[in-house]
Design a protein around this motif. Sequence first.
Motif, short mmCIF file in Angstrom:
data_model
loop_
_atom_site.label_atom_id
_atom_site.label_comp_id
_atom_site.label_asym_id
_atom_site.label_seq_id
_atom_site.Cartn_x
_atom_site.Cartn_y
_atom_site.Cartn_z
N GLY A 148 -5.86 -1.69 10.80
CA GLY A 148 -4.91 -1.08 9.86
C GLY A 148 -3.53 -1.51 10.31
O GLY A 148 -3.23 -1.48 11.50
N MET A 149 -2.71 -1.94 9.38
CA MET A 149 -1.41 -2.45 9.82
C MET A 149 -0.30 -1.94 8.92
O MET A 149 -0.43 -1.90 7.70
N VAL A 150 0.80 -1.52 9.55
CA VAL A 150 2.00 -1.13 8.81
C VAL A 150 3.09 -2.10 9.21
O VAL A 150 3.50 -2.15 10.36
N PHE A 151 3.50 -2.91 8.22
CA PHE A 151 4.53 -3.91 8.50
C PHE A 151 5.91 -3.26 8.44
O PHE A 151 6.07 -2.16 7.92
N GLN A 152 6.91 -4.01 8.94
CA GLN A 152 8.27 -3.48 8.94
C GLN A 152 8.75 -3.18 7.52
O GLN A 152 9.28 -2.12 7.25
N GLU A 153 8.51 -4.13 6.59
CA GLU A 153 8.75 -3.84 5.17
C GLU A 153 7.38 -3.37 4.65
O GLU A 153 6.37 -3.88 5.10
N PRO A 154 7.35 -2.44 3.71
CA PRO A 154 6.04 -1.87 3.37
C PRO A 154 5.00 -2.88 2.86
O PRO A 154 3.80 -2.67 3.00
N ARG A 155 5.46 -4.00 2.32
CA ARG A 155 4.56 -5.05 1.82
C ARG A 155 3.48 -4.50 0.89
O ARG A 155 2.29 -4.79 1.05
N LEU A 156 3.92 -3.70 -0.07
CA LEU A 156 3.01 -3.26 -1.13
C LEU A 156 3.05 -4.31 -2.23
O LEU A 156 4.01 -5.07 -2.33
N LEU A 157 2.01 -4.35 -3.04
CA LEU A 157 2.02 -5.29 -4.16
C LEU A 157 2.83 -4.65 -5.29
O LEU A 157 2.42 -3.63 -5.84
N PRO A 158 3.99 -5.21 -5.63
CA PRO A 158 4.88 -4.55 -6.59
C PRO A 158 4.30 -4.45 -7.99
O PRO A 158 4.76 -3.63 -8.78
N TRP A 159 3.31 -5.29 -8.30
CA TRP A 159 2.71 -5.29 -9.66
C TRP A 159 1.48 -4.40 -9.75
O TRP A 159 0.77 -4.41 -10.74
N ARG A 160 1.20 -3.67 -8.68
CA ARG A 160 0.08 -2.71 -8.71
C ARG A 160 0.65 -1.32 -8.43
O ARG A 160 1.58 -1.17 -7.64
N THR A 161 0.05 -0.31 -9.06
CA THR A 161 0.52 1.06 -8.84
C THR A 161 0.15 1.49 -7.41
O THR A 161 -0.62 0.80 -6.73
N VAL A 162 0.69 2.62 -6.99
CA VAL A 162 0.37 3.15 -5.66
C VAL A 162 -1.14 3.30 -5.53
O VAL A 162 -1.75 2.89 -4.54
N ALA A 163 -1.78 3.89 -6.56
CA ALA A 163 -3.23 4.10 -6.52
C ALA A 163 -3.95 2.77 -6.35
O ALA A 163 -4.87 2.64 -5.53
N ASP A 164 -3.52 1.75 -7.10
CA ASP A 164 -4.19 0.45 -7.01
C ASP A 164 -3.95 -0.21 -5.65
O ASP A 164 -4.83 -0.88 -5.11
N ASN A 165 -2.74 -0.04 -5.11
CA ASN A 165 -2.47 -0.60 -3.78
C ASN A 165 -3.42 -0.02 -2.74
O ASN A 165 -3.87 -0.71 -1.82
N LEU A 166 -3.73 1.28 -2.89
CA LEU A 166 -4.64 1.92 -1.94
C LEU A 166 -6.09 1.50 -2.23
O LEU A 166 -6.86 1.20 -1.32
#
Lengths: 253, 245
Positions: free
Chosen positions: A83-101
């Motif tokens: 499991g990794m948490v990068f310095q910038e959140p590095r979420l996929l901006p084109w997916r919702t929070v639910a989809d990112n998870l």
Amino acid sequence: MNDVRTAGAATPLEIRIDSKTYVSAEGKPVEVIRDLRLQLDAFSFGALIGPSGCGKTTILHIAAGLDPNFIGERRIPGRGRLGMVFQEPRLLPWRTVADNLRLVLSPDESLDKLDGLIGTLGLGAHLSHYPGELSLGLARRVAIARAFAVRPDFLLLDEPFVSLDVAVAARLREELTTLTQRERVTTLLVTHDLNDAIQLADKLFFLSTRPASVAVEMALPPPRGARSKATIDEIAGEVGARVPAYMPDVART
Amino acid sequence: MAKVVSLAVLLGLWALIAWLAQSPLLPSPMSVGEMIVADTRSGELPFQMACTLARVAAAFAIAFTLGVAGGYAMGRSKLIDRYADPWLVVLLNLPALVIIIFAYIWIGLNETAAIVAVALNKLPNVIVVTREGARSLDPALDDMAQAFRFTWQSRLRNVVLPQLAPYLAAVSRSGLSIIWKIVLVVELLGRPNGVGFVLGSSFSLFDMTRILSYAISFVALMLAIETFLVQPLERRTNRWRRNAA
């Protein structure tokens, strides 16, 4: 040459970097890490502290298996699930929070299994939002939820509190303490902030300047995550006495 | 509203000049409209448009698939880029007509040659644009996908394609407009049907009414595809940007 071995869940995380070099813009090899040994007991929380630009993120990338170009070996616990948490959140901006998870779950798992995690991190009201609609603090929370969603054997955190205001960072530290204790996961935090490290960790690793190696290793008294102001000040005082003078820009507050 | 007024003015000017000229070389909008209706009823216009549209679709699909794959490979691998770039430059600078003639001579006057010729004309442009897109992919998201062990399918669908989407949308738009123009030339030179074929035969008869009615009909069809297919698809792909803080 580098080697990766996975072992039982209760085995330590071990990183040995004999040498790590990169080629500079002028075409010359630059050694950034030399003879670095780092061992973290199973289910414990280590903090890697060093001045800016000393190679902390490089070590984390090597530990994560993202950078195979080094001489040495890494032994990772359990199935090697990271499991990794990068310095910038590095979420996929084109997916919702639910989809990112959802994306880090296996196909037969549903988001319902993350209810507890989502509740702890206060993300319930934001599941249908896109990352661009979130504050940095919330986006970091999503990144932390994503890292725990994979049920990691080991967790790597790269400066997760940087650029957050004091109150948000404090709440995130509390949540992180709760989660790492509840999920029993071996965790390595990279930070330049001594306060974060003392509050969260069981063990501190202070890096030297380039080529980086572990200059000072310090085990902290339990329990982590609930240390009083007096204990923190006492530890900070001891750090001040032991940490070499060539690390002037490490926070000493 | 402005678009409607502008088109109405154009139509009015055309009608006025046609009325003043009173020449078969510039038929009135009314006579062109009558021919569109008559040929639509007889089935001639839909048939010829369908032939052209099928060629546009086939050539577009081939150019798009090969171009995106090639462009992505060249954008991601310096080695592939180094070796394939000279070929790309040659292809980019070959005139459309030369490629069409080569295809008809080497493959024959058949459907395969027509579609290959059109696809080859569009291919280098798709490659160039996709290569730019692939070069600008965010390495930080690559690391994230690797750390979380995304499968290659998931990486393609969730990480790569959304980043390439603006480039692919641009290439689709310019692709459609270029391809249908080249298809008309290909049909004019070597096919027994399609809008290009009709334009060619009408040209030899100086039948301006037919030339205008087929040309206008096909432009209208391509505009409809752009408005009702390409643009909504683009809006859907960019939905997440509208909400960004």
